[in-house]
Write a protein that holds these residues in place. Structure first.
Motif, PDB file in Angstrom:
ATOM      1  N   ASP A 169     -57.533 -22.040   9.552  1.00  0.00           N
ATOM      2  CA  ASP A 169     -56.857 -23.261   9.118  1.00  0.00           C
ATOM      3  C   ASP A 169     -57.849 -24.360   8.737  1.00  0.00           C
ATOM      4  OD1 ASP A 169     -54.729 -24.883   8.522  1.00  0.00           O
ATOM      5  OD2 ASP A 169     -54.192 -25.323  10.605  1.00  0.00           O
ATOM      6  N   ALA A 170     -57.331 -25.380   8.054  1.00  0.00           N
ATOM      7  CA  ALA A 170     -58.092 -26.587   7.714  1.00  0.00           C
ATOM      8  C   ALA A 170     -57.199 -27.794   7.983  1.00  0.00           C
ATOM      9  CB  ALA A 170     -58.539 -26.546   6.259  1.00  0.00           C
ATOM     10  N   PRO A 171     -56.936 -28.087   9.265  1.00  0.00           N
ATOM     11  CA  PRO A 171     -55.983 -29.149   9.596  1.00  0.00           C
ATOM     12  C   PRO A 171     -56.555 -30.555   9.421  1.00  0.00           C
ATOM     13  CG  PRO A 171     -56.923 -28.258  11.599  1.00  0.00           C
ATOM     14  CD  PRO A 171     -57.457 -27.417  10.468  1.00  0.00           C
ATOM     15  N   SER A 172     -55.700 -31.471   9.004  1.00  0.00           N
ATOM     16  CA  SER A 172     -56.040 -32.889   8.975  1.00  0.00           C
ATOM     17  C   SER A 172     -55.465 -33.520  10.236  1.00  0.00           C
ATOM     18  CB  SER A 172     -55.456 -33.564   7.728  1.00  0.00           C
ATOM     19  OG  SER A 172     -55.953 -32.966   6.556  1.00  0.00           O
ATOM     20  N   VAL A 173     -56.324 -33.826  11.179  1.00  0.00           N
ATOM     21  CA  VAL A 173     -55.882 -34.334  12.475  1.00  0.00           C
ATOM     22  C   VAL A 173     -55.825 -35.858  12.433  1.00  0.00           C
ATOM     23  CG1 VAL A 173     -56.421 -34.452  14.933  1.00  0.00           C
ATOM     24  CG2 VAL A 173     -56.866 -32.344  13.655  1.00  0.00           C
ATOM     25  N   LYS A 174     -54.665 -36.405  12.721  1.00  0.00           N
ATOM     26  CA  LYS A 174     -54.521 -37.862  12.744  1.00  0.00           C
ATOM     27  C   LYS A 174     -55.129 -38.409  14.021  1.00  0.00           C
ATOM     28  CE  LYS A 174     -51.200 -41.624  12.189  1.00  0.00           C
ATOM     29  NZ  LYS A 174     -49.792 -42.009  11.960  1.00  0.00           N
ATOM     30  N   ILE A 175     -56.125 -39.295  13.887  1.00  0.00           N
ATOM     31  CA  ILE A 175     -56.751 -39.857  15.082  1.00  0.00           C
ATOM     32  C   ILE A 175     -56.529 -41.365  15.176  1.00  0.00           C
ATOM     33  CG2 ILE A 175     -58.483 -38.025  15.123  1.00  0.00           C
ATOM     34  CD1 ILE A 175     -60.537 -40.139  14.261  1.00  0.00           C
ATOM     35  N   GLY A 176     -55.983 -41.970  14.129  1.00  0.00           N
ATOM     36  CA  GLY A 176     -55.708 -43.404  14.129  1.00  0.00           C
ATOM     37  C   GLY A 176     -54.721 -43.740  13.033  1.00  0.00           C
ATOM     38  N   ASP A 177     -54.397 -45.022  12.874  1.00  0.00           N
ATOM     39  CA  ASP A 177     -53.476 -45.443  11.824  1.00  0.00           C
ATOM     40  C   ASP A 177     -54.061 -45.123  10.449  1.00  0.00           C
ATOM     41  OD1 ASP A 177     -51.728 -46.395  13.703  1.00  0.00           O
ATOM     42  OD2 ASP A 177     -52.451 -48.472  13.606  1.00  0.00           O
ATOM     43  N   ASP A 178     -53.376 -44.264   9.711  1.00  0.00           N
ATOM     44  CA  ASP A 178     -53.816 -43.865   8.363  1.00  0.00           C
ATOM     45  C   ASP A 178     -55.227 -43.276   8.375  1.00  0.00           C
ATOM     46  OD1 ASP A 178     -51.395 -44.951   7.386  1.00  0.00           O
ATOM     47  OD2 ASP A 178     -52.315 -46.930   7.182  1.00  0.00           O
ATOM     48  N   LEU A 179     -55.673 -42.779   9.513  1.00  0.00           N
ATOM     49  CA  LEU A 179     -57.023 -42.233   9.653  1.00  0.00           C
ATOM     50  C   LEU A 179     -56.943 -40.779  10.088  1.00  0.00           C
ATOM     51  CD1 LEU A 179     -60.115 -42.663   9.720  1.00  0.00           C
ATOM     52  CD2 LEU A 179     -59.863 -43.381  12.112  1.00  0.00           C
ATOM     53  N   TYR A 180     -57.560 -39.907   9.300  1.00  0.00           N
ATOM     54  CA  TYR A 180     -57.467 -38.471   9.541  1.00  0.00           C
ATOM     55  C   TYR A 180     -58.854 -37.839   9.523  1.00  0.00           C
ATOM     56  CZ  TYR A 180     -52.627 -39.390   8.242  1.00  0.00           C
ATOM     57  OH  TYR A 180     -51.357 -39.901   8.176  1.00  0.00           O
ATOM     58  N   CYS A 181     -59.040 -36.865  10.408  1.00  0.00           N
ATOM     59  CA  CYS A 181     -60.254 -36.051  10.393  1.00  0.00           C
ATOM     60  C   CYS A 181     -59.888 -34.672   9.862  1.00  0.00           C
ATOM     61  CB  CYS A 181     -60.850 -35.944  11.790  1.00  0.00           C
ATOM     62  SG  CYS A 181     -62.359 -34.958  11.841  1.00  0.00           S
ATOM     63  N   LEU A 182     -60.489 -34.284   8.758  1.00  0.00           N
ATOM     64  CA  LEU A 182     -60.268 -32.963   8.185  1.00  0.00           C
ATOM     65  C   LEU A 182     -61.205 -31.983   8.882  1.00  0.00           C
ATOM     66  CD1 LEU A 182     -59.240 -30.843   6.233  1.00  0.00           C
ATOM     67  CD2 LEU A 182     -60.657 -31.860   4.433  1.00  0.00           C
ATOM     68  N   GLU A 183     -60.630 -31.190   9.781  1.00  0.00           N
ATOM     69  CA  GLU A 183     -61.423 -30.264  10.592  1.00  0.00           C
ATOM     70  C   GLU A 183     -61.704 -28.985   9.812  1.00  0.00           C
ATOM     71  OE1 GLU A 183     -59.907 -31.574  15.073  1.00  0.00           O
ATOM     72  OE2 GLU A 183     -59.338 -29.624  14.246  1.00  0.00           O
ATOM     73  N   LEU A 184     -62.971 -28.786   9.486  1.00  0.00           N
ATOM     74  CA  LEU A 184     -63.367 -27.638   8.678  1.00  0.00           C
ATOM     75  C   LEU A 184     -64.198 -26.643   9.489  1.00  0.00           C
ATOM     76  CD1 LEU A 184     -64.304 -29.593   5.419  1.00  0.00           C
ATOM     77  CD2 LEU A 184     -62.189 -28.351   5.913  1.00  0.00           C
ATOM     78  N   PHE A 185     -63.981 -26.647  10.821  1.00  0.00           N
ATOM     79  CA  PHE A 185     -64.806 -25.806  11.694  1.00  0.00           C
ATOM     80  C   PHE A 185     -64.010 -24.735  12.409  1.00  0.00           C
ATOM     81  CE2 PHE A 185     -63.991 -29.921  13.886  1.00  0.00           C
ATOM     82  CZ  PHE A 185     -63.105 -29.488  14.864  1.00  0.00           C
ATOM     83  N   HIS A 186     -62.922 -24.289  11.824  1.00  0.00           N
ATOM     84  CA  HIS A 186     -62.095 -23.286  12.496  1.00  0.00           C
ATOM     85  C   HIS A 186     -62.384 -21.856  12.032  1.00  0.00           C
ATOM     86  CE1 HIS A 186     -59.627 -26.171  14.696  1.00  0.00           C
ATOM     87  NE2 HIS A 186     -59.707 -26.934  13.622  1.00  0.00           N
ATOM     88  N   TYR A 229     -55.396 -28.900  -0.246  1.00  0.00           N
ATOM     89  CA  TYR A 229     -54.497 -28.686   0.889  1.00  0.00           C
ATOM     90  C   TYR A 229     -54.290 -29.991   1.665  1.00  0.00           C
ATOM     91  CZ  TYR A 229     -52.690 -26.721   5.277  1.00  0.00           C
ATOM     92  OH  TYR A 229     -51.926 -26.433   6.378  1.00  0.00           O
ATOM     93  N   THR A 230     -55.360 -30.742   1.870  1.00  0.00           N
ATOM     94  CA  THR A 230     -55.251 -32.027   2.561  1.00  0.00           C
ATOM     95  C   THR A 230     -54.370 -32.996   1.781  1.00  0.00           C
ATOM     96  OG1 THR A 230     -57.438 -31.711   3.528  1.00  0.00           O
ATOM     97  CG2 THR A 230     -56.558 -33.957   3.529  1.00  0.00           C
ATOM     98  N   TYR A 231     -54.584 -33.053   0.468  1.00  0.00           N
ATOM     99  CA  TYR A 231     -53.723 -33.901  -0.362  1.00  0.00           C
ATOM    100  C   TYR A 231     -52.259 -33.501  -0.198  1.00  0.00           C
ATOM    101  CZ  TYR A 231     -51.125 -35.470  -4.411  1.00  0.00           C
ATOM    102  OH  TYR A 231     -50.143 -36.014  -5.212  1.00  0.00           O
ATOM    103  N   SER A 232     -51.986 -32.201  -0.189  1.00  0.00           N
ATOM    104  CA  SER A 232     -50.599 -31.727  -0.104  1.00  0.00           C
ATOM    105  C   SER A 232     -49.939 -32.168   1.194  1.00  0.00           C
ATOM    106  CB  SER A 232     -50.546 -30.198  -0.229  1.00  0.00           C
ATOM    107  OG  SER A 232     -50.972 -29.555   0.962  1.00  0.00           O
ATOM    108  N   ARG A 233     -50.728 -32.300   2.271  1.00  0.00           N
ATOM    109  CA  ARG A 233     -50.173 -32.691   3.571  1.00  0.00           C
ATOM    110  C   ARG A 233     -50.050 -34.204   3.716  1.00  0.00           C
ATOM    111  NH1 ARG A 233     -49.121 -27.848   2.444  1.00  0.00           N
ATOM    112  NH2 ARG A 233     -48.377 -26.670   4.235  1.00  0.00           N
ATOM    113  N   LEU A 234     -50.767 -34.969   2.925  1.00  0.00           N
ATOM    114  CA  LEU A 234     -50.741 -36.426   3.061  1.00  0.00           C
ATOM    115  C   LEU A 234     -50.015 -37.129   1.926  1.00  0.00           C
ATOM    116  CD1 LEU A 234     -54.377 -37.176   4.325  1.00  0.00           C
ATOM    117  CD2 LEU A 234     -52.319 -36.721   5.660  1.00  0.00           C
ATOM    118  N   LYS A 235     -49.647 -36.407   0.879  1.00  0.00           N
ATOM    119  CA  LYS A 235     -49.074 -37.054  -0.300  1.00  0.00           C
ATOM    120  C   LYS A 235     -47.782 -37.808  -0.008  1.00  0.00           C
ATOM    121  CE  LYS A 235     -47.227 -34.336  -3.555  1.00  0.00           C
ATOM    122  NZ  LYS A 235     -45.749 -34.362  -3.567  1.00  0.00           N
ATOM    123  N   GLU A 236     -47.026 -37.342   0.970  1.00  0.00           N
ATOM    124  CA  GLU A 236     -45.762 -38.005   1.273  1.00  0.00           C
ATOM    125  C   GLU A 236     -45.949 -39.343   1.985  1.00  0.00           C
ATOM    126  OE1 GLU A 236     -43.357 -35.073   3.301  1.00  0.00           O
ATOM    127  OE2 GLU A 236     -42.474 -34.426   1.390  1.00  0.00           O
TER     128      GLU A 236
END
Length: 435
Positions: free
Chosen positions: A83-100, A230-237
């Motif tokens: 996976d390549a999840p975008s983890v929400k860690i703050g308001d409008d702040l995401y970490c794209l985890e590329l270490f899985h 993929y990250t764009y697809s998860r955050l576009k909404e």
């Protein structure tokens, strides 16, 4: 699809030839004559697609003339099984985890896809290749894992002695079989120069059928575009413009993001975040490119690159126009002390642990946000698991941290590597003995 050289004196080639050549004869970098643009319907509905679905659509845009769709889908399913999840860690702040992936670094995406595609072509033609790759850290582990056990492929990985972490070194020196490690008494730039010189040595190249797995190879960049889209697809909404902050050394990752953008992905801004090897941030300020040789050693060692190989490709993606490139990308650089403060800040503010490279991406994002009042979805890329840099991260945080089992197991394995001076005549003699 035809690909041209950024130096513009070599003839264009098909994508299969570009992958196995690695570098064009004129020492440029391959890029498609035209970046394929995905239809509007894809961007309107991509949130309903899985990571593998998105990866197939992007890959098919580049490979549809060379690999049948059914075969390509199989290669995607085989190589992109994490996976390549975008983890929400703050308001409008995401970490794209590329270490899985298996080596726990972002380069697993490129290395595994490239290995699968290369093996596909080789098996169809019953050919064999020798892969040469230079690494400043994570490339070596990803390539070692991605190509280990692949038939018809031998791999030699060059890395700078004493300038990669213990876990990184074990990842590329303990597999054996078709994966060999060469420990170079020098910098990453020395390793990269040896590899590049070998590729320009026509006699050697033809005898050994050399290929590269560095980010200079177009097959490494294409799959790195997968996770941007993929990250764009998860955050576009969220309906906010997206800003990507990319920790940068050789600038392959950022080039992949730009390719995704050129394919139609909306992006408000890219951030090129570096350590003190700040060639590109300085260029973005002045329009003048001055390499740093030798590169400066830092705790973010995978980014210790004084003359980024992908910079000509990045410029070419913007038509070699400084105004267009600087309008899309902001650049910031940070010292080791600032990097340590970034690690500590993320831990204290968000109870989240990052590696030094990820901390630099976070700092670059913050620096950009200081100068904008517009609400954006902010994404900083985490290119490696913190455990790969455990001593530095634990020292900053002041506490012990858990280590994933797959990394801990490596520490007891025996390192096997050939020591070598950064002398091409010695490297050439070693390669000659393989013929």
């Amino acid at each position: 699809m035809r690909l041209f050289s950024t130096n513009k004196t070599s003839p264009s080639v098909g994508i299969e030839e570009a992958i196995f050549q690695g570098l064009p004869p004129d020492n440029g970098l391959y890029l498609p004559d035209e970046i394929p643009v995905l239809p509007e319907t894809f961007w309107e509905t991509c949130e309903s697609l899985s990571f593998q679905d998105i990866a197939f659509v992007i890959a098919n845009a580049f490979f549809k003339e060379e690999i049948p769709a059914e075969d390509l889908e199989g290669l995607i399913q085989k190589s992109m099984d994490f996976d390549a999840p975008s983890v929400k860690i703050g308001d409008d702040l995401y970490c794209l985890e590329l270490f899985h992936g298996p080596s726990m670094a972002f380069k697993d995406f490129g290395a595994r896809f490239m290995a699968a595609v290369m093996s596909y072509f080789l098996e169809k033609k019953n050919r064999k290749v020798h892969i040469l790759v230079a690494t400043s850290g994570d490339t070596g582990g990803a390539v070692a894992q991605g190509f280990f056990g692949q038939s018809n492929i031998d791999v030699h990985i060059l890395y700078p002695s004493g300038k990669v972490s213990d876990i990184q070194e074990k990842q590329l020196t303990t597999l054996g079989e078709n994966v060999k490690a060469i420990e170079v008494d020098g910098t990453f730039d020395d390793c990269q120069k040896l590899v590049k010189t070998a590729f320009l040595d026509e006699e050697l190249r033809s005898k050994l059928n050399l290929a590269s797995a560095n980010s200079i190879n177009i097959a490494r960049l294409i799959p790195q575009a997968f996770y941007f889209v993929y990250t764009y697809s998860r955050l576009k909404e969220k309906h906010f413009p997206i800003v990507f902050s990319v920790p940068s050394g050789n600038f392959g990752n950022l080039s992949a993001g730009v390719i995704a953008h050129k394919m139609g992905m909306p992006v408000h801004r890219f951030i090129a975040a570096t350590n003190v090897n700040k060639v590109v941030p300085e260029y973005l300020k002045t329009g003048v490119y001055e390499s740093i040789e030798p590169s400066v050693s830092t705790i973010s060692n995978a980014m210790d690159v004084g003359n980024p190989s992908n910079f000509p490709r990045l410029k070419a993606l913007f038509g070699d126009k400084f105004e267009d490139l600087s309008a899309a990308i902001s650049g910031y650089s940070f010292t080791d002390e600032e990097t340590k403060q970034g690690i500590l800040e993320v831990k204290n503010m968000y109870d989240y642990v990052v590696c030094p490279h990820t901390a630099i991406a976070y700092l670059g994002l913050n620096k950009y946000l200081e100068n904008t009042k517009e609400r954006v979805s902010s994404v900083f890329l985490s290119t490696a698991h913190y455990a790969k840099f455990l001593p530095d991260v634990e020292a900053v945080i002041g506490a012990g941290l858990p280590v994933p089992e797959r990394l801990e197991e490596l520490l007891d394995k025996e390192k096997v590597a050939l020591s070598m001076k950064p002398d091409y005549s010695l490297f050439r003699a070693y390669l000659d003995d393989l013929i």
